[in-house]
Design an enzyme around this catalytic site. Structure first.
Site, short mmCIF file in Angstrom:
data_model
loop_
_atom_site.label_atom_id
_atom_site.label_comp_id
_atom_site.label_asym_id
_atom_site.label_seq_id
_atom_site.Cartn_x
_atom_site.Cartn_y
_atom_site.Cartn_z
N GLY B 56 0.81 -1.21 0.00
CA GLY B 56 0.00 0.00 0.00
C GLY B 56 0.84 1.26 0.00
O GLY B 56 0.29 2.37 0.01
N HIS B 57 2.18 1.09 -0.01
CA HIS B 57 3.09 2.24 0.00
C HIS B 57 3.84 2.37 -1.33
O HIS B 57 4.85 3.07 -1.40
CB HIS B 57 4.08 2.10 1.14
CG HIS B 57 3.46 1.87 2.47
ND1 HIS B 57 2.55 2.76 3.02
CD2 HIS B 57 3.57 0.85 3.35
CE1 HIS B 57 2.14 2.29 4.19
NE2 HIS B 57 2.73 1.12 4.41
N ASP B 110 6.26 -4.80 12.05
CA ASP B 110 7.39 -5.09 11.17
C ASP B 110 8.60 -5.54 11.97
O ASP B 110 9.30 -6.48 11.60
CB ASP B 110 7.74 -3.85 10.33
CG ASP B 110 6.66 -3.52 9.32
OD1 ASP B 110 6.47 -4.32 8.39
OD2 ASP B 110 5.99 -2.47 9.46
N HIS B 219 -0.19 5.01 7.37
CA HIS B 219 -1.32 4.08 7.45
C HIS B 219 -2.55 4.82 7.94
O HIS B 219 -3.47 4.22 8.51
CB HIS B 219 -1.01 2.93 8.42
CG HIS B 219 0.34 2.34 8.21
ND1 HIS B 219 1.46 2.79 8.86
CD2 HIS B 219 0.75 1.35 7.39
CE1 HIS B 219 2.51 2.08 8.46
NE2 HIS B 219 2.11 1.21 7.57
#
Lengths: 331, 331
Positions: B56-57, B110, B219
């Site tokens: 999504g990045h 992460d 996010h």
């Protein structure tokens, strides 16, 4: 839709100023004519390649000025053709012994500005030839156009004549190449959302939450029809069918495939569309020899996409593979 | 917000498949681990550079795999850390006699996935070192983070260690360089709109038509505060003040300046922001030695921007100028 803007009247000059500040060694900015030109242009050994058009389609065309691409761009305001004196002054500034090539997307306003600007420049001794781009298969005649519209396929004309001009091609040869690329290039676009011109401050048209516009123009002009929102694969398949059958592109052909975002679509989604188009072309026996995924010719902040095919031959493969150094992005 | 999507569960694999189809000669795709790797990796003479993070990045990180950048990326689903077995298997596949460098943006998920994946890989004989990126000055601790978040400044860490690894640097040297870049890099972002994760199908948060979120995370995490919508110059000035005073960057400094679009902002607007930032830095006596304008680390379709500064020295100027061949865009 909210935007990053100060005075909407200064939208284009402020953008151009930003481009100039970001590229002080390679570009020159002439505010009087919205002119972005290569710092090393004009060159006596090279035809100068010039494109006008309205703003709001960035990176086209002010951000593709550079070696192997345009020598200059002189855009008008957002979605407005450049005034004819921009075309005149740009043509004079870019004049070389080998002449100037005008690239024009086929819109009535742009053609008029470039016709008049060219005549005035010719009267002052500038040699000019013209290539008109009209790659959009969606509609014949449109809000701002007689005949087909020029859209993202324009990138391939710029790339080919830009490369050939670096190799020393003369004006006649560049017209031949530009017309040839246009003749084998077809595009169709579609929108999920409208776009918001800074001076208007509200969407140019309305699209319902469950609707999409197939065949939309890059100024929000109506397309073929408004449809119920479909999934990514169905959208690609409809665009591809319209484009493939128009030239037509046939089994055994080698093509360049461009998936062009219209300004508000993330690149993640563009690659989903690319994957489907690539596979559907393979199923038709058509090989994707080169691919382009990203934003090339946008419509402000519109969420949407266009799909372009170019039929390749040895000459175009070679020209498209030539180096190009554009202003945008540095990795 | 409408999107190009088929099955939301297949959003990431379909994107990765598109990337692989578009780059058959240079990239290899391993579907089992969402793994995109250089076709020529691993190389015995080089440390492998690996980044995970959620999807999504894009273009971060799967679209910056290539010579002089990442050797591999193994993203999780949208806004989700990669499972630890992706990290394990990627580390094993990319193992070289010189070892593997993990780059991690500082989010709890992460870090956990990479810690566990690293331990498992080390148990199988892989030598691994880690660089954590935490360049976001907006907030200390956040929804998904202890400490500062890692955002677009991550690009500069990738670029520097990618370049140095091509030049033969060993693992210790790469950790030194990565930590150094992170220590002189600061970023703050802001949002005009929310973003829409494909699986949710509706905006992640709500922002009023006259509101903006200063210091937003990539996010959609809350930032410093929600403010009344301001013009482009005021937004730049606020971001710049927060970033400049944090390191701080001082009169006489030479910096890299990045204006990073968050996914839904047209590049025309990014150049308006760039122009203001460049001029404001000049007024502070700070020179922009390198600039980056475009999309580097996005938040799906969010309209917004982040501003990053990196304090340059001779070593970083040289590393940032080294060639990089990434998968996205072909001109």
């Amino acid at each position: 839709m909210k935007k990053f803007v100060n005075d909407p009247k200064r939208f284009v000059p402020e953008m151009l100023q930003g481009i100039a500040l970001a590229n002080p060694d390679t570009l020159r900015y002439v505010p009087d004519y919205n002119l972005i030109m290569r710092a090393d242009a004009p060159r006596d050994d090279k035809v100068s390649i010039v494109q006008g058009s309205g703003s709001g389609h960035e990176p086209a065309h002010v951000m593709v000025v550079g070696k192997g691409m345009l020598d200059a761009a002189c855009p008008g305001d957002v979605f407005s053709a450049p005034p004819m004196d921009y075309v005149l002054e740009t043509s004079k500034l870019l004049n070389t012994p080998k002449g100037v090539l005008h690239l024009i997307n086929n819109y009535t306003g742009d053609r008029m500005a470039f016709d008049m600007g060219r005549e005035l420049a010719e009267a002052e001794g500038v040699t000019i030839r013209t290539v008109v781009v009209d790659d959009d298969v969606a509609v014949k005649d449109s809000t701002y156009t007689v005949g087909r519209r020029g859209v993202a396929g324009n990138f391939f004309v710029i790339k080919a004549v830009g490369a050939a001009s670096e190799q020393g091609a003369d004006l006649d040869e560049l017209v031949r190449i530009g017309d040839k690329v246009n003749s084998v290039t077809r595009t169709m676009g579609m929108a999920l959302t409208s776009c918001t011109p800074p001076a208007k401050g509200s969407p140019l048209f309305e699209l319902g939450e469950d609707e999409m516009e197939m065949g939309v123009g890059i100024h929000g002009e109506p397309g073929r029809r408004r449809e119920k929102l479909a999934d990514a694969n169905a959208i690609v398949d409809e665009l591809l069918e319209a484009v493939v059958t128009d030239l037509p592109y046939e089994r055994g052909d080698n093509v360049a495939l461009m998936i062009n975002g219209l300004g508000g679509t993330p690149i993640s989604e563009l690659y989903i569309l690319y994957g489907r188009a690539h596979q559907q072309l393979a199923d038709r026996g058509i090989t994707v020899g080169r691919n382009y995924v990203g934003e090339y010719c946008t419509s402000l902040d519109m969420a949407g996409v266009s799909l372009t095919l170019v039929k390749l031959d040895d000459e175009l493969v070679s020209l498209f593979a030539a180096p190009a150094e554009i202003a945008i992005r540095t990795f």
